[in-house]
Structures are given as C-alpha cells and as structure tokens.
Write a protein that holds these residues in place. Structure first.
Motif, PDB file in Angstrom:
ATOM      1  N   LEU A 196       0.845  -1.268  -0.064  1.00 26.95           N
ATOM      2  CA  LEU A 196      -0.067  -0.017  -0.085  1.00 26.95           C
ATOM      3  C   LEU A 196       0.828   1.382   0.094  1.00 26.95           C
ATOM      4  N   LEU A 197       1.988   1.153   0.638  1.00 27.61           N
ATOM      5  CA  LEU A 197       2.972   2.348   0.871  1.00 27.61           C
ATOM      6  C   LEU A 197       3.369   2.669  -0.546  1.00 27.61           C
ATOM      7  N   MET A 198       3.946   1.557  -1.198  1.00 27.16           N
ATOM      8  CA  MET A 198       4.442   1.462  -2.743  1.00 27.16           C
ATOM      9  C   MET A 198       3.442   1.873  -3.755  1.00 27.16           C
ATOM     10  N   LEU A 199       2.273   1.748  -3.420  1.00 31.26           N
ATOM     11  CA  LEU A 199       1.223   2.037  -4.385  1.00 31.26           C
ATOM     12  C   LEU A 199       0.876   3.459  -4.244  1.00 31.26           C
ATOM     13  N   ALA A 200       0.837   3.925  -2.924  1.00 27.02           N
ATOM     14  CA  ALA A 200       0.387   5.108  -2.635  1.00 27.02           C
ATOM     15  C   ALA A 200       1.775   6.055  -3.125  1.00 27.02           C
ATOM     16  N   TYR A 201       2.800   6.020  -2.893  1.00 28.50           N
ATOM     17  CA  TYR A 201       3.646   7.048  -3.279  1.00 28.50           C
ATOM     18  C   TYR A 201       3.685   6.708  -4.987  1.00 28.50           C
ATOM     19  N   GLY A 202       3.457   5.463  -5.627  1.00 27.81           N
ATOM     20  CA  GLY A 202       3.468   5.395  -7.029  1.00 27.81           C
ATOM     21  C   GLY A 202       2.600   6.220  -7.528  1.00 27.81           C
ATOM     22  N   PHE A 203       1.113   6.478  -6.900  1.00 23.30           N
ATOM     23  CA  PHE A 203       0.303   7.216  -7.386  1.00 23.30           C
ATOM     24  C   PHE A 203       0.936   8.572  -7.250  1.00 23.30           C
ATOM     25  N   VAL A 204       1.347   9.122  -6.168  1.00 23.86           N
ATOM     26  CA  VAL A 204       1.993  10.399  -6.097  1.00 23.86           C
ATOM     27  C   VAL A 204       2.806  10.849  -7.095  1.00 23.86           C
ATOM     28  N   ILE A 205       3.818   9.775  -7.507  1.00 25.28           N
ATOM     29  CA  ILE A 205       4.905  10.019  -8.397  1.00 25.28           C
ATOM     30  C   ILE A 205       4.021  10.346  -9.818  1.00 25.28           C
ATOM     31  N   VAL A 206       3.191   9.466 -10.326  1.00 26.70           N
ATOM     32  CA  VAL A 206       2.428   9.585 -11.421  1.00 26.70           C
ATOM     33  C   VAL A 206       1.517  11.039 -11.609  1.00 26.70           C
ATOM     34  N   ALA A 207       0.824  11.119 -10.627  1.00 27.33           N
ATOM     35  CA  ALA A 207       0.163  12.366 -10.293  1.00 27.33           C
ATOM     36  C   ALA A 207       0.984  13.652 -10.159  1.00 27.33           C
ATOM     37  N   ASN A 208       2.021  13.693  -9.636  1.00 23.37           N
ATOM     38  CA  ASN A 208       2.776  14.960  -9.633  1.00 23.37           C
ATOM     39  C   ASN A 208       3.473  15.127 -10.920  1.00 23.37           C
ATOM     40  N   LEU A 209       3.802  14.148 -11.672  1.00 24.59           N
ATOM     41  CA  LEU A 209       4.447  14.144 -13.120  1.00 24.59           C
ATOM     42  C   LEU A 209       3.511  14.881 -14.104  1.00 24.59           C
ATOM     43  N   ILE A 210       1.938  14.467 -13.874  1.00 24.81           N
ATOM     44  CA  ILE A 210       0.982  15.110 -14.601  1.00 24.81           C
ATOM     45  C   ILE A 210       0.784  16.627 -14.100  1.00 24.81           C
ATOM     46  N   GLY A 211       0.778  16.613 -12.813  1.00 24.21           N
ATOM     47  CA  GLY A 211       0.293  18.001 -11.978  1.00 24.21           C
ATOM     48  C   GLY A 211       1.443  19.023 -11.862  1.00 24.21           C
ATOM     49  N   SER A 212       2.607  18.590 -11.751  1.00 20.68           N
ATOM     50  CA  SER A 212       3.738  19.270 -11.425  1.00 20.68           C
ATOM     51  C   SER A 212       3.479  20.916 -11.839  1.00 20.68           C
ATOM     52  N   PRO A 213       3.481  21.083 -13.017  1.00 24.55           N
ATOM     53  CA  PRO A 213       3.333  22.526 -13.444  1.00 24.55           C
ATOM     54  C   PRO A 213       2.440  23.364 -12.764  1.00 24.55           C
ATOM     55  N   PHE A 214       1.347  22.684 -12.460  1.00 28.27           N
ATOM     56  CA  PHE A 214       0.357  23.360 -11.878  1.00 28.27           C
ATOM     57  C   PHE A 214       0.542  23.383 -10.190  1.00 28.27           C
ATOM     58  N   TYR A 215       1.114  22.225  -9.651  1.00 33.88           N
ATOM     59  CA  TYR A 215       1.406  22.453  -8.304  1.00 33.88           C
ATOM     60  C   TYR A 215       2.593  23.505  -7.988  1.00 33.88           C
ATOM     61  N   GLY A 216       3.328  23.733  -8.950  1.00 36.55           N
ATOM     62  CA  GLY A 216       4.599  24.677  -8.700  1.00 36.55           C
ATOM     63  C   GLY A 216       3.755  26.126  -8.560  1.00 36.55           C
ATOM     64  N   TYR A 217       2.934  26.598  -9.488  1.00 39.89           N
ATOM     65  CA  TYR A 217       2.219  27.662  -9.412  1.00 39.89           C
ATOM     66  C   TYR A 217       1.251  27.793  -8.081  1.00 39.89           C
ATOM     67  N   LEU A 218       0.557  26.654  -7.914  1.00 41.65           N
ATOM     68  CA  LEU A 218      -0.100  26.644  -6.775  1.00 41.65           C
ATOM     69  C   LEU A 218       0.666  27.197  -5.334  1.00 41.65           C
ATOM     70  N   ALA A 219       1.685  26.414  -5.555  1.00 38.83           N
ATOM     71  CA  ALA A 219       2.868  26.719  -4.365  1.00 38.83           C
ATOM     72  C   ALA A 219       3.087  28.168  -4.220  1.00 38.83           C
ATOM     73  N   GLU A 220       3.130  28.626  -5.548  1.00 33.98           N
ATOM     74  CA  GLU A 220       3.726  30.119  -5.547  1.00 33.98           C
ATOM     75  C   GLU A 220       2.506  31.047  -5.264  1.00 33.98           C
ATOM     76  N   LEU A 221       1.482  30.614  -5.466  1.00 38.22           N
ATOM     77  CA  LEU A 221       0.122  31.315  -5.066  1.00 38.22           C
ATOM     78  C   LEU A 221      -0.336  31.337  -3.450  1.00 38.22           C
ATOM     79  N   THR A 222       0.099  30.284  -3.020  1.00 39.28           N
ATOM     80  CA  THR A 222      -0.054  29.856  -1.626  1.00 39.28           C
ATOM     81  C   THR A 222       0.840  30.696  -0.727  1.00 39.28           C
ATOM     82  N   GLU A 223       2.124  30.793  -1.251  1.00 40.40           N
ATOM     83  CA  GLU A 223       3.322  31.566  -0.530  1.00 40.40           C
ATOM     84  C   GLU A 223       2.720  32.959  -0.487  1.00 40.40           C
ATOM     85  N   LYS A 224       2.140  33.549  -1.753  1.00 39.74           N
ATOM     86  CA  LYS A 224       1.659  34.877  -1.739  1.00 39.74           C
ATOM     87  C   LYS A 224       0.596  35.275  -0.642  1.00 39.74           C
ATOM     88  N   HIS A 225      -0.163  34.246  -0.466  1.00 39.04           N
ATOM     89  CA  HIS A 225      -1.250  34.518   0.438  1.00 39.04           C
ATOM     90  C   HIS A 225      -1.097  34.387   1.811  1.00 39.04           C
TER      91      HIS A 225
END
Length: 254
Positions: free
Chosen positions: A84-113
C-alpha cells in the motif's frame, strides 16, 4: 540525534486543507484534481489484481517454520502495508508528473497568500507552460532519489524476520519522501537545488517526518488521496514559509 518538532510538523497538512478552500487558489486545485481522478480510476483497475498476486507470491516464499506460519496473518498485514505504501507513493509520483506545473504555481500563489501579497492569476497559464520542462525534470530527480532506496528496502523485505523491521523502515521512508516531494515545490520556486533541500529538511528531520506522516497515510486512502495531493502542496508551502532552516534568504537576513 534527530532534531525538529514532530507534532508541529503534523499540523501542516491540516492547514493545507484549509488553504485549498481559498478563492484565489481553488482553480489550480480543481484542474489537477480532475486529472488525478482520471488517473486514480485507471490505476485502481490496473493494480487490483497485481496486489492480490503479489501478496500470494510473497507468502509462498516463506519457509515452512511452524512459528512463522502461525504468524502468517501478521506477515500478510506487513506485506500488505508495504505494498500500500508503494502504491501510495506510486500514485503520488504519477499524479505529480502530470500536475507538477500546476502544483508549482499553486505553491507560488499559496506563498503569496501566506505572506500577505496579492494573489492574482494574470499570466499564470503562460508561466505554467513555460515551467513544464523544469517541473518535469524536478520530478525525475525525485524519482531517481526514490527508486534505488525503495528497491533496497523491497529486497530486504523479502527476507523472513528482517521484513518485520523493514515494514517500519518503509513507513518512515515514505513519510520522509512525502515531505521531500511537496516541500520541493516552494523550494523549486526559489531555485533551491534538490540536494540542498534534502540537506535543509534533514536539519529538522522530526518536523519533516511529522509533515510527511499524515500525507503518507492520506495517500493510501482511496478518494481522500485525490484531495491530499493539493492540500499537501499548500501545507508544504506553509512549512516552507514557517520553518526557518529552509530558506536561504531567511538565513542571510539572520
């Protein structure tokens, strides 16, 4: 000796769940969330059979020792937890590969907030597209860090008796990786290298493990893990803003 405040670190994910409800941040939560729903549905169908086969194979490798066979239920739980731990991080790896550009910008907006700056999305799409190559390379660096260590633990986990300890090590390693994974978004926005980020997080490892623990647990829960990812990005940004050992600028000013 481990340094940091484990219980302080625990609170950042809860703060992340509060932050993703902020009006200026919702758009960059919803888009990767939709992508993750599609991804999760695909992975769930694909991995359901693999999970049962792996468990059966691992149990078949155990020697026929009477005292070990009497603990087969415990070993099943340990193997199941590791997978389950392997699958959990596996999900995170793939999800973050897809969403990484959005998450970087989300982090920037969150820091501004969090720092009281105006949160605006003008020009955000152009920045997201521009940052795609760098964001993907950053994810690759994290995968390259993760895979050899995960492989080593997986091999050790196949050894009877030793696997009792390895299950605990897997859990700690996954918590550490979750902290690295998400604090890396605000760190990358500040152009901090991945090796330097690992060094800075290690200076307060208990705080990092405290943050990574609930993220790791949440990533194993279907449906909840879809919301954990953006909440972890926002929580990690709060971690970046408030943990003094992380920012080069804060240390320079000090």
């Amino acid at each position: 000796m481990l340094k940091g405040n484990f219980f302080h670190g625990l609170g950042y994910l809860a703060e992340g769940f509060r932050l993703i409800r902020q009006p200026g941040l919702r758009l960059f939560v919803v888009i990767p969330l939709v992508l993750n729903i599609l991804l999760f549905a695909t992975l769930f169908v694909f991995l359901a059979d693999i999970f049962s086969v792996f468990i059966a194979t691992a149990m078949g490798w155990l020697p026929d020792w009477s005292w070990l066979q009497s603990l087969d239920w415990l070993l099943w739980l340990l193997y199941g937890g590791v997978i389950l731990l392997m699958l959990a991080y596996g999900f995170v790896i793939v999800a973050n590969l897809i969403g990484s550009p959005f998450y970087g910008y989300l982090a920037e907006l969150t820091e501004k907030h969090l720092t009281g700056q105006e949160v605006g999305v003008d020009g955000g799409w152009a920045q997201i597209i521009k940052d795609i190559p760098r964001a993907l390379w950053r994810e690759v660096q994290k995968i390259l860090y993760y895979l050899p260590r995960a492989l080593g633990l997986l091999i050790l986990g196949l050894i009877p008796v030793v696997n009792l300890v390895v299950a605990v090590l897997w859990f700690l390693f996954n918590s550490w990786m979750m902290a690295l994974q998400y604090v890396d978004y605000p760190a990358d926005n500040h152009r901090m290298s991945f090796p330097l980020l690992r060094q800075r997080l290690a200076q307060q490892r208990l705080s990092a493990l405290g943050f990574g623990l609930p993220v790791s647990l949440g990533a194993m829960v279907p449906i909840l893990n879809l919301f954990v990812v953006p909440a972890a990005v926002c929580g990690a940004t709060a971690y970046w803003v408030r943990e003094p050992q992380l920012s080069l600028e804060k240390q320079t000013q000090a």
